[in-house]
Write a protein that holds these residues in place. Structure first.
Motif, PDB file in Angstrom:
ATOM      1  N   VAL A  58       0.783  -1.149  -0.046  1.00 15.34           N
ATOM      2  CA  VAL A  58      -0.016  -0.052   0.012  1.00 15.34           C
ATOM      3  C   VAL A  58       0.765   1.300   0.144  1.00 15.34           C
ATOM      4  O   VAL A  58       1.844   1.298   0.683  1.00 15.34           O
ATOM      5  N   ASP A  59       0.455   2.130  -0.763  1.00 18.47           N
ATOM      6  CA  ASP A  59       1.394   3.300  -0.775  1.00 18.47           C
ATOM      7  C   ASP A  59       1.328   4.302   0.328  1.00 18.47           C
ATOM      8  O   ASP A  59      -0.030   4.390   0.970  1.00 18.47           O
ATOM      9  N   GLY A  60       2.290   5.042   0.675  1.00 15.27           N
ATOM     10  CA  GLY A  60       1.940   6.089   1.737  1.00 15.27           C
ATOM     11  C   GLY A  60       1.986   5.276   3.335  1.00 15.27           C
ATOM     12  O   GLY A  60       1.589   5.988   4.244  1.00 15.27           O
ATOM     13  N   VAL A  61       2.373   4.065   3.341  1.00 15.68           N
ATOM     14  CA  VAL A  61       2.352   3.277   4.618  1.00 15.68           C
ATOM     15  C   VAL A  61       3.545   3.671   5.227  1.00 15.68           C
ATOM     16  O   VAL A  61       4.742   3.162   4.652  1.00 15.68           O
ATOM     17  N   LYS A  62       3.776   3.982   6.633  1.00 16.51           N
ATOM     18  CA  LYS A  62       4.713   3.880   7.264  1.00 16.51           C
ATOM     19  C   LYS A  62       4.524   2.878   8.853  1.00 16.51           C
ATOM     20  O   LYS A  62       3.699   3.232   9.540  1.00 16.51           O
ATOM     21  N   ILE A  63       5.490   2.073   8.935  1.00 19.66           N
ATOM     22  CA  ILE A  63       5.359   1.127  10.132  1.00 19.66           C
ATOM     23  C   ILE A  63       6.621   1.256  10.875  1.00 19.66           C
ATOM     24  O   ILE A  63       7.520   1.339  10.350  1.00 19.66           O
ATOM     25  N   ASP A  64       6.377   1.559  12.208  1.00 19.55           N
ATOM     26  CA  ASP A  64       7.590   1.234  13.343  1.00 19.55           C
ATOM     27  C   ASP A  64       7.100   0.317  14.368  1.00 19.55           C
ATOM     28  O   ASP A  64       5.770   0.161  14.494  1.00 19.55           O
ATOM     29  N   GLY A  65       8.199  -0.092  14.980  1.00 23.09           N
ATOM     30  CA  GLY A  65       7.942  -0.780  15.954  1.00 23.09           C
ATOM     31  C   GLY A  65       8.397  -2.316  15.563  1.00 23.09           C
ATOM     32  O   GLY A  65       9.238  -2.343  14.697  1.00 23.09           O
ATOM     33  N   GLU A  66       8.218  -3.386  16.162  1.00 16.05           N
ATOM     34  CA  GLU A  66       8.627  -4.778  15.680  1.00 16.05           C
ATOM     35  C   GLU A  66       7.747  -5.704  15.865  1.00 16.05           C
ATOM     36  O   GLU A  66       6.705  -5.654  16.479  1.00 16.05           O
ATOM     37  N   VAL A  67       7.965  -6.728  14.496  1.00 14.10           N
ATOM     38  CA  VAL A  67       6.961  -7.822  14.520  1.00 14.10           C
ATOM     39  C   VAL A  67       8.120  -9.022  14.433  1.00 14.10           C
ATOM     40  O   VAL A  67       8.735  -8.872  13.219  1.00 14.10           O
ATOM     41  N   THR A  68       7.779  -9.958  15.253  1.00 14.48           N
ATOM     42  CA  THR A  68       8.698 -11.012  15.184  1.00 14.48           C
ATOM     43  C   THR A  68       7.926 -12.243  15.224  1.00 14.48           C
ATOM     44  O   THR A  68       6.748 -12.620  15.793  1.00 14.48           O
ATOM     45  N   LEU A  69       8.456 -13.120  14.158  1.00 16.06           N
ATOM     46  CA  LEU A  69       8.007 -14.470  13.895  1.00 16.06           C
ATOM     47  C   LEU A  69       8.955 -15.305  14.345  1.00 16.06           C
ATOM     48  O   LEU A  69      10.072 -15.669  13.842  1.00 16.06           O
ATOM     49  N   ASP A  70       8.708 -16.398  15.448  1.00 16.64           N
ATOM     50  CA  ASP A  70       9.726 -17.197  15.880  1.00 16.64           C
ATOM     51  C   ASP A  70      10.918 -16.452  16.344  1.00 16.64           C
ATOM     52  O   ASP A  70      12.133 -16.967  15.908  1.00 16.64           O
ATOM     53  N   GLY A  71      10.738 -15.351  16.960  1.00 20.41           N
ATOM     54  CA  GLY A  71      11.874 -14.466  17.418  1.00 20.41           C
ATOM     55  C   GLY A  71      12.686 -13.820  16.322  1.00 20.41           C
ATOM     56  O   GLY A  71      13.560 -12.854  16.657  1.00 20.41           O
ATOM     57  N   GLU A  72      12.287 -13.651  15.094  1.00 22.06           N
ATOM     58  CA  GLU A  72      12.839 -13.180  13.935  1.00 22.06           C
ATOM     59  C   GLU A  72      12.197 -11.813  13.620  1.00 22.06           C
ATOM     60  O   GLU A  72      10.859 -12.054  13.294  1.00 22.06           O
ATOM     61  N   ASN A  73      12.755 -10.552  13.578  1.00 26.45           N
ATOM     62  CA  ASN A  73      11.921  -9.499  13.304  1.00 26.45           C
ATOM     63  C   ASN A  73      11.615  -9.382  11.459  1.00 26.45           C
ATOM     64  O   ASN A  73      12.596  -9.663  10.784  1.00 26.45           O
ATOM     65  N   ILE A  74      10.464  -9.555  11.138  1.00 28.10           N
ATOM     66  CA  ILE A  74      10.046  -9.864  10.170  1.00 28.10           C
ATOM     67  C   ILE A  74      10.233  -8.437   9.000  1.00 28.10           C
ATOM     68  O   ILE A  74       9.944  -8.522   7.718  1.00 28.10           O
ATOM     69  N   TYR A  75      10.184  -7.363   9.747  1.00 27.26           N
ATOM     70  CA  TYR A  75      10.433  -6.014   9.021  1.00 27.26           C
ATOM     71  C   TYR A  75      12.221  -5.799   8.807  1.00 27.26           C
ATOM     72  O   TYR A  75      12.450  -4.679   8.238  1.00 27.26           O
TER      73      TYR A  75
END
Length: 252
Positions: A58-75
């Motif tokens: 999606v255009d113009g989306v800004k994300i901060d913070g953390e999302v981890t899957l099995d302990g690894e940051n997906i971002y």
């Protein structure tokens, strides 16, 4: 309960100037069904899509913070989003089979990921259709177009298509809202089975559905998670007045 499959910490998401998710901290338990409830436009689906980076599209989306899957940051920039979306599959509100045969719908993902052997593809197609509780209904018409199936069958086909690449997590965005009651029941029964193998996260506007199928429920309101708990607690003993007001139908 800390067998979290996915964790988010201080997750914020902005669509341009609109602050759509605010400091979301959440653990999503492995091999359980977690439901997201809340009024329309409160961030449930937006949050769901951050879990496999669908919002990247999606255009113009800004994300901060953390999302981890099995302990690894997906971002993390090293993350291959194609592989991420293989691990974290998604089923949408409207069934969206590809305009090709039932067989090719299911074999599509495995082929992209390099599986060429016909015998192996046959096996995956059968296993995936069985996993989505639709094999018996379609086994004699695998070469026919998927678009000839009923809406409820198409949705189970889309679940089978997501299972074909052997995900670990299945995200479902209002998977039954376009379906009749009988098809809805079939998908709810199926979700019960799926959690034995997968971590299932479902956005639903139907509170009865959340109460019936989920192990844990999170209540969203204007981009915040008001509370998340074992489903029976959310519905019988919510801690927050806003949750209680929503569940008893005072607003929403």
């Amino acid at each position: 309960m800390n067998n979290a499959k996915i964790s988010t910490k201080k997750l914020n998401l902005y669509y341009g100037a609109n602050h759509a998710l605010k400091d979301v901290d959440m653990d999503i338990t492995a091999n359980a069904i977690t439901a997201f409830i809340g009024p329309s436009g409160c961030g449930k689906s937006t949050f769901l899509k951050t879990l496999n980076r669908m919002n990247d599209l999606v255009d113009g989306v800004k994300i901060d913070g953390e999302v981890t899957l099995d302990g690894e940051n997906i971002y993390d920039e090293k993350v291959d989003t194609t592989l991420l979306r293989k691990k974290v599959g998604m089923v949408f509100q409207q069934p969206n089979p590809f305009p090709m045969s039932i067989y090719d719908n299911i074999a599509y993902g495995p082929r992209i990921h390099g599986i060429k052997s016909k015998a192996r593809l046959d096996e995956i197609v059968e296993e995936s259709l069985k996993g989505a509780a639709i094999f018996d209904e379609v086994k004699d018409r695998l070469k026919k177009s998927a678009l000839g199936l009923s809406g409820g069958q198409q949705q189970r086909l889309c679940i089978a298509r997501a299972l074909a690449v052997q995900p670990e997590v299945l995200l479902m965005d209002e998977p039954t809202s376009a379906l009749d009651p009988i098809s809805t029941l079939k998908i709810e029964d199926l979700m019960e089975d799926l959690k034995k193998k997968y971590t299932v996260v479902v956005v639903t506007h139907n509170m009865q559905q959340a109460a019936r199928v989920s192990d844990e429920t999170a209540f969203f309101l204007v981009g915040e998670v008001v509370e998340k708990d074992i489903t029976s607690n959310i519905f019988a003993r919510p801690k927050d007045k806003r949750t209680e007001d929503y569940i008893t139908g005072r607003f929403g």
